[in-house]
Design an enzyme around this catalytic site. Structure first.
Site, PDB file in Angstrom:
ATOM      1  N   ASP A  30     -27.766  32.184 -31.818  1.00  0.00           N
ATOM      2  CA  ASP A  30     -28.936  32.012 -30.944  1.00  0.00           C
ATOM      3  C   ASP A  30     -29.983  33.105 -31.174  1.00  0.00           C
ATOM      4  OD1 ASP A  30     -27.268  30.033 -29.708  1.00  0.00           O
ATOM      5  OD2 ASP A  30     -26.474  31.545 -28.333  1.00  0.00           O
ATOM      6  N   GLU A 237     -31.353  21.746 -25.397  1.00  0.00           N
ATOM      7  CA  GLU A 237     -31.272  23.172 -25.061  1.00  0.00           C
ATOM      8  C   GLU A 237     -32.062  23.967 -26.099  1.00  0.00           C
ATOM      9  OE1 GLU A 237     -27.101  24.232 -25.229  1.00  0.00           O
ATOM     10  OE2 GLU A 237     -27.001  23.949 -27.399  1.00  0.00           O
TER      11      GLU A 237
HETATM   12  O1  FUB Z   1     -24.482  30.523 -27.252  1.00  0.00           O
HETATM   13  C1  FUB Z   1     -24.138  29.721 -26.149  1.00  0.00           C
HETATM   14  C2  FUB Z   1     -24.937  28.494 -26.122  1.00  0.00           C
HETATM   15  O2  FUB Z   1     -24.741  27.739 -27.306  1.00  0.00           O
HETATM   16  C3  FUB Z   1     -26.417  28.695 -26.075  1.00  0.00           C
HETATM   17  O3  FUB Z   1     -26.894  29.132 -24.844  1.00  0.00           O
HETATM   18  C4  FUB Z   1     -26.876  27.367 -26.500  1.00  0.00           C
HETATM   19  O4  FUB Z   1     -28.217  27.272 -26.826  1.00  0.00           O
HETATM   20  C5  FUB Z   1     -25.960  27.102 -27.661  1.00  0.00           C
HETATM   21  O5  FUB Z   1     -26.429  27.681 -28.849  1.00  0.00           O
END
Ligand code: FUB
Length: 338
Positions: A30, A237
């Protein structure tokens, strides 16, 4: 890629990978990249194996702290600046330090991060530091009115800062309507408008929202809201905002179809019109990125799970160049070659 590839397939993908890990002594994911003080600072999740079984809720993403990486340029070696913040130092947070971001205003640095509180609800916190790499001192409470995951903070040319946030499933976004949580809520029906990320302008002190979060609308080419069943294009997301030649680009992950795609608009609130795919699927379930300009060129920071042999919660941040064409379209990147 939903399923971990077979070893031989993984080896073939690894051999064709277009970029190498930023660091390999820890797992990082991320990656939110910013240019501060003339260098690139990368704010990733710090993946660990917390020994929690895999589930659709993402409980196996049991991260506990953040390390900041520094690069002289996107093509330089990355230096691990060490632990910038640990969950044990955040009074309100219980677990799961997921994807963070950072911003700088008036010489101070702000680290934004989601974590679950004692009740198991994701909230977004802020921690303040004097240096881009921290250490950061967290506020004692999460940001009032914040919820869900994946904060991404964009500083506009007029000096205003906006936080984009929200993620489905493990990120709990589908539990909210009009900023109110109801555990009975789920994703809309396939033919209903998809849920969008949220955006709120930040206060001048950068430690709270100046307004109630608004839902961001993402439209198709005919001006209709993307449908919840349109999994190849709808928001899941990992929002990110950048501006190129006066146009605002909202990019994000489509989640269960494993794409990074983008939509464009003429202001930070949208609406945004879906334009295309930035990155085709990586090894590992999640895909999450940031886009930054450095030295007059544009760069995509992203992650995959090649280094861990396909373990979806043990990811590695990478970077590759990103290109806008003359019409402002982003050229699709294939992480293991076309
Ligand atoms: O790293 C945890 C979660 O996985 C993140 O918050 C999301 O965007 C995904 O990458």
């Amino acid at each position: 890629m939903a399923d971990a590839p077979e070893v031989t397939e993984l080896e073939a993908l690894a051999a064709r990978a277009i970029s190498q890990p930023l660091v390999s002594h820890i797992y990082t994911a991320d990656p939110s990249a910013h240019v501060f003080e003339g260098k690139v600072y990368v704010y990733p999740s710090h993946d660990i194996d917390a020994g929690i079984p895999f589930n659709d809720n993402g409980d196996h993403f049991g991260m506990e702290d953040y390390h900041v990486l520094r690069m002289d340029t996107p093509e330089s070696e990355a230096v691990d600046c060490g632990v910038a913040l640990h969950v044990r130092d955040v009074p309100w947070a219980a677990k799961q330090m997921w994807a963070p971001d950072a911003a700088c205003r008036d010489g101070r640095y702000y680290l934004y991060f989601p974590a679950k509180d004692a009740a198991g609800r994701f909230r977004i916190g802020v921690a303040v530091g004097e240096r881009p790499e921290g250490p950061f001192v967290p506020d004692s409470e999460p940001i009032a009115g914040s919820y869900s995951i994946d904060p991404a903070v964009y500083g506009d040319a007029d000096g205003a800062f906006y936080m984009y946030f929200g993620g489905l499933w493990g990120g709990q976004l589908e539990k909210y309507r009009d900023n109110v949580y109801d555990a009975r809520n789920g994703e809309p029906a396939d033919d209903a408008p998809a849920l969008g990320p949220r955006v709120a302008r930040l206060r001048e002190d950068m430690r709270g929202f100046a307004e109630a979060p608004r839902e961001v609308l993402i439209l198709d080419g005919e001006g209709r809201p993307l449908r919840a069943g349109d999994h190849a294009r709808r928001y899941f997301e990992g929002p990110w905002l950048h501006r190129y030649r006066g146009t605002y680009y909202l990019s994000y992950s489509t989640g269960d179809t494993h794409l990074l795609c983008y939509a464009t608009g003429d202001n930070p609130y949208g609406p945004f019109v879906h334009r295309g795919t930035i990155l085709t699927p990586v090894v590992g379930w999640t895909t999450h990125h940031s886009i930054v300009e450095f030295g007059g060129r544009w760069w995509l920071y992203y992650h995959d799970s090649v280094l861990s042999g396909g373990v979806t919660h043990l990811r590695t941040a990478k970077v590759t160049e990103l290109h806008h064409d003359e019409e402002g379209r982003i050229r699709t990147i294939h992480p293991y070659g076309a």
